[in-house]
Design a protein around this motif. Structure first.
Motif, PDB file in Angstrom:
ATOM      1  N   TYR A 104      36.249  52.206  45.816  1.00  0.00           N
ATOM      2  CA  TYR A 104      35.459  51.541  46.983  1.00  0.00           C
ATOM      3  C   TYR A 104      34.795  50.246  46.308  1.00  0.00           C
ATOM      4  O   TYR A 104      34.807  49.328  47.308  1.00  0.00           O
ATOM      5  CB  TYR A 104      34.074  52.412  47.067  1.00  0.00           C
TER       6      TYR A 104
ATOM      7  N   SER B  95      37.374  47.645  46.488  1.00  0.00           N
ATOM      8  CA  SER B  95      37.964  47.379  47.947  1.00  0.00           C
ATOM      9  C   SER B  95      36.916  46.588  48.465  1.00  0.00           C
ATOM     10  O   SER B  95      37.322  45.286  49.089  1.00  0.00           O
ATOM     11  CB  SER B  95      38.059  48.777  48.772  1.00  0.00           C
TER      12      SER B  95
ATOM     13  N   ASN C 237      43.713  52.600  49.541  1.00  0.00           N
ATOM     14  CA  ASN C 237      43.236  53.721  50.512  1.00  0.00           C
ATOM     15  C   ASN C 237      44.016  54.879  50.194  1.00  0.00           C
ATOM     16  O   ASN C 237      43.944  56.156  50.218  1.00  0.00           O
ATOM     17  CB  ASN C 237      43.436  53.301  52.058  1.00  0.00           C
TER      18      ASN C 237
ATOM     19  N   ASP D 245      42.482  56.347  47.238  1.00  0.00           N
ATOM     20  CA  ASP D 245      41.398  57.355  47.636  1.00  0.00           C
ATOM     21  C   ASP D 245      41.804  58.578  48.327  1.00  0.00           C
ATOM     22  O   ASP D 245      41.327  59.481  48.125  1.00  0.00           O
ATOM     23  CB  ASP D 245      40.585  56.434  48.647  1.00  0.00           C
TER      24      ASP D 245
ATOM     25  N   HIS E 188      42.546  53.586  65.435  1.00  0.00           N
ATOM     26  CA  HIS E 188      41.846  53.758  64.139  1.00  0.00           C
ATOM     27  C   HIS E 188      42.102  52.756  63.175  1.00  0.00           C
ATOM     28  O   HIS E 188      41.193  52.451  62.251  1.00  0.00           O
ATOM     29  CB  HIS E 188      42.378  55.205  63.486  1.00  0.00           C
ATOM     30  N   GLY E 189      43.309  52.256  62.975  1.00  0.00           N
ATOM     31  CA  GLY E 189      43.481  51.198  62.125  1.00  0.00           C
ATOM     32  C   GLY E 189      42.492  50.213  62.066  1.00  0.00           C
ATOM     33  O   GLY E 189      42.273  49.418  60.870  1.00  0.00           O
TER      34      GLY E 189
ATOM     35  N   GLN F 115      39.361  50.298  62.645  1.00  0.00           N
ATOM     36  CA  GLN F 115      38.199  50.427  61.885  1.00  0.00           C
ATOM     37  C   GLN F 115      38.157  50.461  60.371  1.00  0.00           C
ATOM     38  O   GLN F 115      37.104  50.754  59.907  1.00  0.00           O
ATOM     39  CB  GLN F 115      37.682  51.826  62.541  1.00  0.00           C
ATOM     40  N   THR F 116      39.422  50.411  60.067  1.00  0.00           N
ATOM     41  CA  THR F 116      39.560  50.424  58.511  1.00  0.00           C
ATOM     42  C   THR F 116      39.449  48.993  57.905  1.00  0.00           C
ATOM     43  O   THR F 116      39.711  47.963  58.435  1.00  0.00           O
ATOM     44  CB  THR F 116      40.963  51.021  58.107  1.00  0.00           C
ATOM     45  N   LEU F 117      39.075  49.072  56.562  1.00  0.00           N
ATOM     46  CA  LEU F 117      39.149  47.568  55.929  1.00  0.00           C
ATOM     47  C   LEU F 117      40.337  46.886  56.068  1.00  0.00           C
ATOM     48  O   LEU F 117      40.478  45.655  56.507  1.00  0.00           O
ATOM     49  CB  LEU F 117      38.752  47.623  54.540  1.00  0.00           C
TER      50      LEU F 117
ATOM     51  N   GLY G 283      42.517  47.259  58.394  1.00  0.00           N
ATOM     52  CA  GLY G 283      42.926  46.803  59.772  1.00  0.00           C
ATOM     53  C   GLY G 283      41.978  45.458  60.263  1.00  0.00           C
ATOM     54  O   GLY G 283      42.432  44.397  60.798  1.00  0.00           O
TER      55      GLY G 283
ATOM     56  N   VAL H 239      50.588  54.421  55.878  1.00  0.00           N
ATOM     57  CA  VAL H 239      49.710  55.770  56.147  1.00  0.00           C
ATOM     58  C   VAL H 239      50.599  56.826  56.535  1.00  0.00           C
ATOM     59  O   VAL H 239      50.339  57.797  55.738  1.00  0.00           O
ATOM     60  CB  VAL H 239      48.983  55.709  57.362  1.00  0.00           C
TER      61      VAL H 239
END
Length: 229
Positions: free
Chosen positions: A33, A36, A93, A96, A151-152, A154-156, A158, A209
């Motif tokens: 984290y 990132s 990711n 993680d 959804h993508g 909402q990620t870092l 993305g 992904v």
């Protein structure tokens, strides 16, 4: 004289080993984290510095040919840095996700040793995708949407992809200005550059992904859902 280890001692040693590995994975996730967020901050710092520098150049050159040339070069550097940052975030990711599955496997071992503790666990003890989603706090019904664009975003990776695509669009618009294109063409060039860059990054992220490491194949899959009447 018997050399067998008493069951209570063997159980205690097993729990100590599992707990040590569990804490090691937690520390590794924390470092993931931190890296990132550090990568994102570094990219945003570079982008902010480039914008400030271009503002100073624009004041001196009044948006002339020198400004356009310098802007294209600097934004190209920002674009390349952004692409590399997105690539690193995708790798982090995946790391993680690996650590989450590893902790789920350890949790499965806990329950093997003490199955009576299962009602007290909120996170999952299964190392498949539904189990990982449960541990991450994502609804299991969202498993089929994991690689979706919504959804993508909402990620870092993305969110950063949107910024990187915007930089690509700005470069396209500046190139059009350099060739003396009218305003409408400049605007369309910028939009097309943004869309193409964003789609390329989105496809790249979706493939990242969907393509999981073969070594992460489930060893303890979630039990099938009971049929609903």
């Amino acid at each position: 004289m018997s050399t067998e280890i008493p069951p209570s001692r063997a159980l205690s040693e097993a729990l100590q080993i599992l707990a040590t590995e569990h804490w090691s994975l937690l520390a590794t996730r924390a470092l993931t984290y931190q890296e990132s967020l550090g990568r994102v901050n570094m990219f945003l710092t570079i982008l902010s510095g480039a914008v400030i520098a271009l503002a100073l150049v624009a004041q001196a050159d009044h948006f002339g040919a020198a400004f356009i040339s310098i802007a294209i070069f600097m934004l190209a550097v920002v674009l390349v840095t952004g692409v590399f940052t997105v690539a690193r975030l995708m790798a982090l990711n995946r790391d993680d996700f690996r650590w989450v599955l590893a902790m789920n496997r350890i949790r499965n071992a806990y329950l093997d040793l003490h199955p009576e503790l299962e009602p007290h666990f909120t996170t999952s003890s299964y190392d498949d995708l539904p189990g990982a989603l449960q541990t991450l706090g994502i609804e299991r019904t969202g498993a089929d949407r994991l690689g979706s664009v919504f959804h993508g975003l909402q990620t870092l990776p993305g969110m950063l992809s949107v910024i990187v695509a915007s930089v690509a669009g700005a470069i396209g618009g500046l190139i059009a200005i350099g060739f003396g294109a009218p305003v409408v063409v400049v605007l369309l060039t910028g939009i097309i550059g943004f869309v193409i860059a964003f789609l390329l990054l989105a496809v790249w992220g979706r493939r990242a992904v969907r393509s999981l490491d073969p070594g992460l194949q489930p060893r303890f899959p979630s039990p099938p859902k009971p049929p609903t009447s």
